[in-house]
Design an enzyme around this catalytic site. Sequence first.
Site, mmCIF file in Angstrom:
data_model
loop_
_atom_site.group_PDB
_atom_site.id
_atom_site.type_symbol
_atom_site.label_atom_id
_atom_site.label_comp_id
_atom_site.label_asym_id
_atom_site.label_seq_id
_atom_site.Cartn_x
_atom_site.Cartn_y
_atom_site.Cartn_z
ATOM 1 N N CYS A 40 0.842 -1.188 0.000
ATOM 2 C CA CYS A 40 0.000 0.000 0.000
ATOM 3 C C CYS A 40 0.878 1.239 0.000
ATOM 4 C CB CYS A 40 -0.932 -0.051 1.218
ATOM 5 S SG CYS A 40 -2.091 1.298 1.315
ATOM 6 N N HIS A 41 0.261 2.353 -0.360
ATOM 7 C CA HIS A 41 0.936 3.618 -0.577
ATOM 8 C C HIS A 41 1.874 4.061 0.517
ATOM 9 C CE1 HIS A 41 0.497 6.866 -3.478
ATOM 10 N NE2 HIS A 41 -0.150 5.925 -4.131
ATOM 11 N N THR A 42 1.418 3.964 1.753
ATOM 12 C CA THR A 42 2.179 4.583 2.825
ATOM 13 C C THR A 42 3.450 3.804 3.143
ATOM 14 O OG1 THR A 42 1.900 5.719 4.911
ATOM 15 C CG2 THR A 42 0.930 3.554 4.762
ATOM 16 N N HIS A 62 1.557 -2.943 6.299
ATOM 17 C CA HIS A 62 0.466 -2.774 7.267
ATOM 18 C C HIS A 62 -0.814 -3.434 6.783
ATOM 19 C CE1 HIS A 62 -0.048 0.478 4.381
ATOM 20 N NE2 HIS A 62 -1.321 0.517 4.736
ATOM 21 N N GLU A 63 -0.728 -4.191 5.671
ATOM 22 C CA GLU A 63 -1.919 -4.819 5.105
ATOM 23 C C GLU A 63 -1.614 -6.310 5.024
ATOM 24 O OE1 GLU A 63 -4.289 -2.480 1.820
ATOM 25 O OE2 GLU A 63 -3.286 -4.086 0.842
ATOM 26 N N CYS A 92 -9.184 -1.055 21.393
ATOM 27 C CA CYS A 92 -9.037 -1.613 22.748
ATOM 28 C C CYS A 92 -10.376 -1.763 23.445
ATOM 29 C CB CYS A 92 -8.090 -0.756 23.581
ATOM 30 S SG CYS A 92 -8.822 0.763 24.244
ATOM 31 N N CYS A 95 -10.513 2.731 25.905
ATOM 32 C CA CYS A 95 -9.977 4.095 26.029
ATOM 33 C C CYS A 95 -11.094 5.110 25.771
ATOM 34 C CB CYS A 95 -8.794 4.317 25.085
ATOM 35 S SG CYS A 95 -9.240 4.490 23.338
ATOM 36 N N CYS A 98 -12.250 4.901 22.133
ATOM 37 C CA CYS A 98 -13.079 3.731 21.794
ATOM 38 C C CYS A 98 -14.480 3.867 22.389
ATOM 39 C CB CYS A 98 -12.424 2.448 22.301
ATOM 40 S SG CYS A 98 -11.055 1.883 21.262
ATOM 41 N N CYS A 106 -8.597 4.715 18.224
ATOM 42 C CA CYS A 106 -8.132 4.190 19.514
ATOM 43 C C CYS A 106 -6.752 4.746 19.842
ATOM 44 C CB CYS A 106 -8.069 2.661 19.443
ATOM 45 S SG CYS A 106 -7.399 1.895 20.942
ATOM 46 N N ARG A 110 -1.048 4.422 20.970
ATOM 47 C CA ARG A 110 -0.697 5.382 19.932
ATOM 48 C C ARG A 110 0.774 5.798 19.955
ATOM 49 N NH1 ARG A 110 0.066 6.196 16.035
ATOM 50 N NH2 ARG A 110 0.078 8.050 14.772
ATOM 51 N N CYS A 170 -6.369 -2.750 4.864
ATOM 52 C CA CYS A 170 -6.315 -1.290 4.653
ATOM 53 C C CYS A 170 -7.265 -0.845 3.541
ATOM 54 C CB CYS A 170 -4.894 -0.792 4.383
ATOM 55 S SG CYS A 170 -4.852 1.004 4.178
ATOM 56 N N ARG A 365 -3.424 -3.472 -6.728
ATOM 57 C CA ARG A 365 -2.803 -4.092 -5.568
ATOM 58 C C ARG A 365 -1.854 -5.200 -5.993
ATOM 59 N NH1 ARG A 365 -3.138 -0.837 -2.824
ATOM 60 N NH2 ARG A 365 -3.875 -0.720 -0.685
#
Length: 370
Positions: A40-42, A62-63, A92, A95, A98, A106, A110, A170, A365
């Site tokens: 993915c892009h990021t 992250h995917e 979670c 918090c 959430c 969430c 972080r 994602c 993708r």
Amino acid sequence: MRTRAAIATAAGEPLQVTEVNLGGPRAGEVLVEIKATGLCHTDEFTRSGADPEGLFPAILGHEGAGVVLEVGDGVTSVKPGDHVIPLYTPECRECEYCLHPKTNLCQAIRSTQGQGLMPDGTSRFTTLDGDPILHYMGCSTFSNHTVLPEIAVARVRPDAPFDTICYIGCGVTTGIGAVINTARAEPGCRAVVFGLGGIGLNVIQGLRMIGARQIVGVDLNPGKRVMAEHFGMTDFVNPAEVAGDLVPYLVDLTKGGADYSFDATGNVDVMRAALECAHKGWGESIIIGVAPAGAEISTRPFQLVTGRTWKGTAFGGARGRTDVPKIVDWYMEGRIEIDPMITHRLALDEINRGFDLMHAGESIRAVVQY
Ligand code: NAD
Ligand code: 022
Ligand code: ZN
Ligand code: ZN
């Protein structure tokens, strides 16, 4: 244990595919064997050095989707053998965020996640020489095995194929979620989607699913048209072929403006056009694209005074552990489609070619299968 991973060693360098050490899951953590991961892009944003907060060395990605191998003390929501999708936006359920009905952001982990660390402030990854390697967006799916906080995995049905549901981690959830959770678009609405890539196509299929009357797609690349039509686009606009200004053209095409517009480009000039093509009095514009560091958006305040709304969304406003399993169900029931968007399949050794394809605009993708 030892596992194979693609390491980002320095900004702008190709990823290095090599063996790394991975420590076992500590309290509240799970060890997952990743079976497939999407590019993915990021990930490229960080690899290239464009991300000012990018940290090195790190294992990006992250995917993904995979199987739980081992759980740490106190873990109750998943067990070994469960199929899971890692979540870069955790849930979670405790918090302040959430518990607030209006956000999915969430905050439980972080700060450590942003530093490339697990919630206890340490990394589970090291080189074979023992030097630490950072995690990335809490996921590091460019590794055959990874350790994740329990709150950052969604348990999904075991009959769903890894090589397509990884994209739900994602792109699919972001695009469909922007329509359902952020815009809350209604049947019969008219919409304009800017950018017909891996996110915009999922915005389009989200709009089709909720029964939009008109789905206008805008892209500078005419090659994106066919796939977008397959996913429900009713009108295609190439800004390069519009004589005169784009905004009045789109307002006219949508009979007064879009009920909902979406930026899936990350370009701030496009974001302005997206806002300004929204209908006077009620149109909403949703920013999905992540703009370059330091970029700013602008418009005349009159655009907002006259009843347009500017919004943004992260991960499509989805609460991962609750919503991701539902999207996997929708895919397995045929309510949404993913397979045609997986345009390339690669081995981990070929991951750098996947980034080249992304650069060239040739892939929607590319998925790495372990
Ligand atoms: P992509 O590169 O696959 O697609 C972008 C598309 O926009 C391309 O088809 C390109 O031709 C088109 N485009 C570029 N400039 C344009 C312009 N001026 N006018 C019209 N079209 C233009 O990228 P993607 O994977 O779909 O991601 C899109 C954006 O969404 C990125 O900025 C990405 O970082 C962001 N994103 C945000 C979230 C979130 O949670 N907010 C999640 C995932 C991705
Ligand atoms: C995913 N993204 C782009 C392509 N694929 C993406 C990038 C950033 C975000 C969401 C999706 C994002 C929006 C808002 C935030 N992030 C901040 C959330 C918060 O402060 O609570 C974001 C996220 C994770 C990380 C950085 C920024 C990280 O783990 N490093 C969700
Ligand atoms: Zn992504
Ligand atoms: Zn929380």
